[in-house]
Design an enzyme around this catalytic site. Structure first.
Site, short mmCIF file in Angstrom:
data_model
loop_
_atom_site.label_atom_id
_atom_site.label_comp_id
_atom_site.label_asym_id
_atom_site.label_seq_id
_atom_site.Cartn_x
_atom_site.Cartn_y
_atom_site.Cartn_z
N ALA A 10 46.80 10.40 21.45
CA ALA A 10 46.40 9.72 19.89
C ALA A 10 45.63 10.62 19.49
O ALA A 10 44.32 10.65 20.01
CB ALA A 10 46.10 8.50 19.75
N MET A 11 46.40 11.81 18.53
CA MET A 11 44.68 12.42 18.23
C MET A 11 45.20 12.77 16.11
O MET A 11 45.92 12.01 15.36
CB MET A 11 45.71 13.83 18.37
CG MET A 11 45.68 14.23 19.13
SD MET A 11 45.67 16.09 20.05
CE MET A 11 45.22 17.01 19.50
N SER A 12 43.79 12.09 15.43
CA SER A 12 43.34 11.53 15.00
C SER A 12 43.02 13.00 13.49
O SER A 12 42.94 12.88 12.68
CB SER A 12 41.98 10.03 14.69
OG SER A 12 41.15 11.18 15.09
N GLY A 14 39.93 14.32 14.19
CA GLY A 14 38.10 13.82 14.16
C GLY A 14 38.43 14.07 15.76
O GLY A 14 38.95 14.38 16.55
N SER A 17 39.25 12.26 19.37
CA SER A 17 40.35 12.00 19.72
C SER A 17 40.63 13.80 20.58
O SER A 17 41.42 14.14 21.27
CB SER A 17 41.44 11.69 18.99
OG SER A 17 41.42 12.26 17.56
N MET A 36 49.71 9.12 14.07
CA MET A 36 50.01 8.14 13.87
C MET A 36 50.39 8.48 11.26
O MET A 36 48.70 8.18 11.45
CB MET A 36 50.10 7.46 13.94
CG MET A 36 50.65 6.58 15.51
SD MET A 36 50.38 5.58 16.15
CE MET A 36 49.27 5.56 17.04
N CYS A 106 46.22 -3.49 14.30
CA CYS A 106 46.17 -2.05 14.70
C CYS A 106 46.06 -2.13 15.34
O CYS A 106 47.81 -1.39 16.05
CB CYS A 106 45.88 -1.62 13.19
SG CYS A 106 46.47 0.84 13.06
N GLY A 130 40.75 8.30 22.18
CA GLY A 130 39.25 8.48 21.83
C GLY A 130 37.76 6.81 21.81
O GLY A 130 37.28 7.45 21.18
N CYS A 203 41.74 1.85 6.49
CA CYS A 203 42.07 3.10 5.94
C CYS A 203 43.53 2.85 5.07
O CYS A 203 42.73 3.92 4.04
CB CYS A 203 43.29 3.48 7.06
SG CYS A 203 44.52 2.30 8.13
#
Length: 366
Positions: A10-12, A14, A17, A36, A106, A130, A203
């Site tokens: 999962a890459m945000s 930031g 991650s 996502m 979430c 992360g 968010c």
């Protein structure tokens, strides 16, 4: 095929991650990055620039980083599932007089489900995030424990993960301190990212104004709830308030009422539109009921267990005995705990291990 197999990360966009994805790629995994999209900021009604893990800037940052490191990257639009579940729950909880935990919902009900579903489609054996936490298998149970960096530990928000989810989950940052992760990012060439401040906002409430969000989301809410009474525990009317959903247990600032001494929100009564105020010492209570349990280290608690129990994210925790009664946990604290807010997560620890968690139903005195 890589020597360690394929892993979905999962890459945000930031710091955490990014380091997770690059670290795993360097270790020999074939990394597939996924970002996502949970929320459409244009519909939030906020004038503030997009921030947080799901903004357009963050999505673009994640893609740029992935491309640079030869990581296959994709964007997954889960706005419908997110809105139907997380945002509707957020609104419903405030209308019920509780203080919700949208990030826990979430994580456990939307993001992990979406990650595992896509991992199956892409033939990824594991998923990784992360988060500053650790997971291990012990006595045929998957046990989440605190990350090495106590100040950044995120095990509290992971109490709801199922055993099936934990079976395929990896937390590579759990064995590092945040300072080490920042240095790794600098060494990878991401000095700006390493210095970037972290966002703690919800968010879908980018300006941190949840009251404004509720007003925009629920037609006629203000008219329906404005003008209720502030009262003492004894029922004495102290003044009028702007509507019970706009207050939270433990709140002192923003009450807009002068009473000659600091007063705090003790309880919220949605059925009567009353907000109960009192002095700080009245916030202290010795017990609570917790519902909607998800057990971690043990499948169930057969007899009272001594734990450290946390009632909010930054709470250091309080020694308590927990007694399981079906899908509810009775918690008896060894010392007073302040501002136990229904709707928040309660998480039970044995040492650094998460025994389980649930939603605070109500507090009580002994």
């Amino acid at each position: 095929m890589s020597k360690k197999g394929r892993i979905l990360v999962a890459m945000s966009g930031g710091l955490d991650s990014t380091v997770t994805a690059v670290m795993l790629a360097e270790e020999g995994y074939e990394v597939v990055g996924i970002t996502m999209k949970t929320w459409d900021y244009a519909s939030s009604g906020s004038s503030k620039k997009e921030t947080g893990c799901c903004s357009l800037d963050s999505i673009n940052d994640a893609r740029t980083i992935a491309v640079k490191h030869g990581i296959h990257h994709m964007i997954l639009d889960i706005r419908d599932e997110f809105g139907d579940f997380v945002i509707n729950n957020f609104v419903d909880e405030y209308i019920a007089g509780r203080t919700p935990n949208p990030c826990v919902l979430c994580n456990t009900h939307i993001k992990w489900e979406a990650l595992l579903k896509r991992a199956n489609q892409l033939d990824c054996e594991f998923i990784a995030t992360g988060h500053y936490a650790q997971v291990r298998k012990e006595n045929n149970r998957y046990v989440v424990s605190k990350g090495l960096d106590e100040n950044k530990d995120q095990s509290y928000v992971l109490w709801g993960l199922s055993q099936a989810s934990l079976d395929r989950t990896r937390f590579p940052l759990g064995q590092f301190r945040k300072t080490e992760i920042r240095q790794m990012a600098i060494d990878m060439g991401y000095e700006e990212l390493a210095k970037k401040s972290e966002s703690y906002e919800i968010c879908f409430v980018p300006d941190n104004d949840y009251r404004g969000f509720l007003k925009r989301r629920v037609n006629g809410l203000e008219e329906r709830v404005e003008g209720g009474d502030f009262v003492t525990r004894g029922g004495k009317v102290l003044g009028k308030h702007r509507g019970y959903p706009f207050y939270t247990v433990g709140q002192r600032k923003g009450l807009e009422i002068a009473l000659g001494e600091p007063m705090f929100v003790l309880e919220i009564e949605p059925e009567t539109n009353r907000v109960i105020l009192g002095r700080e010492e009245e916030l202290k209570q010795k017990g609570m009921w917790v519902r909607g349990l998800n057990m971690g280290k043990y499948a169930a608690i057969d007899s009272p267990l001594e734990t450290i129990t946390k009632v909010r994210y930054k709470d250091p925790g309080t020694l308590a005995n927990i007694i399981q009664e079906g899908d509810r946990m009775k918690v008896i604290f060894n010392s007073d705990v302040k501002a136990i807010a229904p709707g928040q997560s309660a998480v039970f620890y044995e040492g650094n291990d998460v025994v389980g968690g649930g939603w605070i139903e109500k507090a009580f005195d002994i």
